[in-house]
Write an enzyme that holds these catalytic residues in place. Structure first.
Site, PDB file in Angstrom:
ATOM      1  N   LYS A 144       9.985  -5.990   4.782  1.00  0.00           N
ATOM      2  CA  LYS A 144       8.864  -6.704   5.384  1.00  0.00           C
ATOM      3  C   LYS A 144       8.770  -8.138   4.855  1.00  0.00           C
ATOM      4  O   LYS A 144       8.424  -9.060   5.605  1.00  0.00           O
ATOM      5  CB  LYS A 144       7.564  -5.934   5.151  1.00  0.00           C
ATOM      6  CG  LYS A 144       7.546  -4.578   5.848  1.00  0.00           C
ATOM      7  CD  LYS A 144       7.833  -4.710   7.347  1.00  0.00           C
ATOM      8  CE  LYS A 144       7.795  -3.402   8.081  1.00  0.00           C
ATOM      9  NZ  LYS A 144       8.003  -3.546   9.545  1.00  0.00           N
ATOM     10  N   TYR A 176      10.876  -0.532   1.543  1.00  0.00           N
ATOM     11  CA  TYR A 176      10.140  -0.952   2.735  1.00  0.00           C
ATOM     12  C   TYR A 176       9.587  -2.363   2.556  1.00  0.00           C
ATOM     13  O   TYR A 176       9.686  -3.206   3.454  1.00  0.00           O
ATOM     14  CB  TYR A 176       9.011   0.045   2.979  1.00  0.00           C
ATOM     15  CG  TYR A 176       8.103  -0.276   4.145  1.00  0.00           C
ATOM     16  CD1 TYR A 176       8.485   0.009   5.448  1.00  0.00           C
ATOM     17  CD2 TYR A 176       6.843  -0.819   3.928  1.00  0.00           C
ATOM     18  CE1 TYR A 176       7.633  -0.256   6.514  1.00  0.00           C
ATOM     19  CE2 TYR A 176       5.985  -1.090   4.985  1.00  0.00           C
ATOM     20  CZ  TYR A 176       6.389  -0.806   6.279  1.00  0.00           C
ATOM     21  OH  TYR A 176       5.541  -1.081   7.333  1.00  0.00           O
ATOM     22  N   SER A 210       4.247  -6.646   7.253  1.00  0.00           N
ATOM     23  CA  SER A 210       3.213  -5.813   6.638  1.00  0.00           C
ATOM     24  C   SER A 210       2.660  -6.548   5.427  1.00  0.00           C
ATOM     25  O   SER A 210       3.354  -7.390   4.836  1.00  0.00           O
ATOM     26  CB  SER A 210       3.824  -4.471   6.195  1.00  0.00           C
ATOM     27  OG  SER A 210       2.971  -3.786   5.300  1.00  0.00           O
TER      28      SER A 210
END
Length: 256
Positions: A163, A159, A146
């Protein structure tokens, strides 16, 4: 590019019940691949498989389960080989996003994100690589990252760690897997229109306003990038991250 290179190939795509994963699996099947598809929701993945199989000429076989579970990961690899005879391509697309203020983030939420996004991807790559090495025919592995792995984004510290970690994992596996002719790359989508993001009624207009190309991405945009990187035409590309964000990370205008 000629995606007919996927005729006769066998792939695994996790997180394929909807959104980006569904589109990747659908494109692989439309171009002749046989694909093991996975999602945690049994009804969703069965419905996705039926829908994609109606497209052809390739075929999917659905397996429900938690993509962060190492036993499930091994099952995906075993099923690919038992059902279709080999394994050529793996797309570790499954992941979860749990927003939260860093100062209040709960240990269980942290562990859940790490388990699915990192543990599941790491061990899927490991088990798939062992099978590809056994076949002595090379292969392609792709991790779904991401732009948050490259640019800070509010309430996504955990998160974002996962990534960014996937991007580094792809680089590190160049050392481990190149001698076996296995490529490992990462795609990092920016804002993308999916069933989940469109639950926010302002999402499309907000990201159209702050994205240099004037729109949020689509699942088709991301899937096209993935198919290129796992195709034989990208056989000299490995350890790389391809950002698909309409230029957003070049300017990084906050949506807030």
């Amino acid at each position: 590019m000629n995606f007919k290179d996927f005729e006769g190939m066998v792939a695994i795509v996790t997180g394929a019940g909807k959104g980006i994963g569904y589109e990747i699996a659908s494109k692989l099947v439309r171009n002749g691949a046989s694909v093991i598809i996975n999602d945690n929701d049994p009804e969703l993945i069965k419905s996705a498989s039926d829908s994609i199989n109606a497209i052809g000429p390739g075929v999917t076989y659905p397996i429900a389960g938690d993509a962060g579970d190492i036993d499930l990961v091994q099952q995906l690899v075993d099923e690919a080989v038992q059902r279709f005879g080999k394994l050529n391509v793996v797309v570790a697309n499954a992941g979860i996003t749990l927003f939260g203020d860093f100062l209040k983030y709960e240990p269980q939420a942290f562990q859940d994100v790490m388990r699915v996004n990192l543990q599941g991807s790491f061990f899927l790559a490991q088990r798939a690589s062992l099978q590809m090495i056994k076949q002595q025919s090379g292969g392609s592995i792709l991790f779904m990252s991401s732009v948050t792995g490259q640019q800070a984004h509010k309430d996504l510290a955990a998160y974002a760690m996962t990534k960014a970690g996937l991007q580094m994992l792809a680089k590190n596996l160049v050392i481990e897997l190149s001698e076996y002719k296995i490529t490992v790359n990462t795609v990092a989508p920016g804002a993308t229109l999916t069933e989940r993001t469109l639950e926010d009624e302002d999402y499309k207009s907000t990201w159209a306003r702050i994205t240099p190309m004037g729109r949020a991405g689509t699942v088709d945009d991301v899937a096209n990038a993935v198919l290129f990187l796992v195709s034989p035409q990208a056989s000299q590309i490995t350890g790389q991250t391809l950002v698909v964000d309409g230029g957003w990370s070049a300017v990084s205008i906050s949506p807030f």
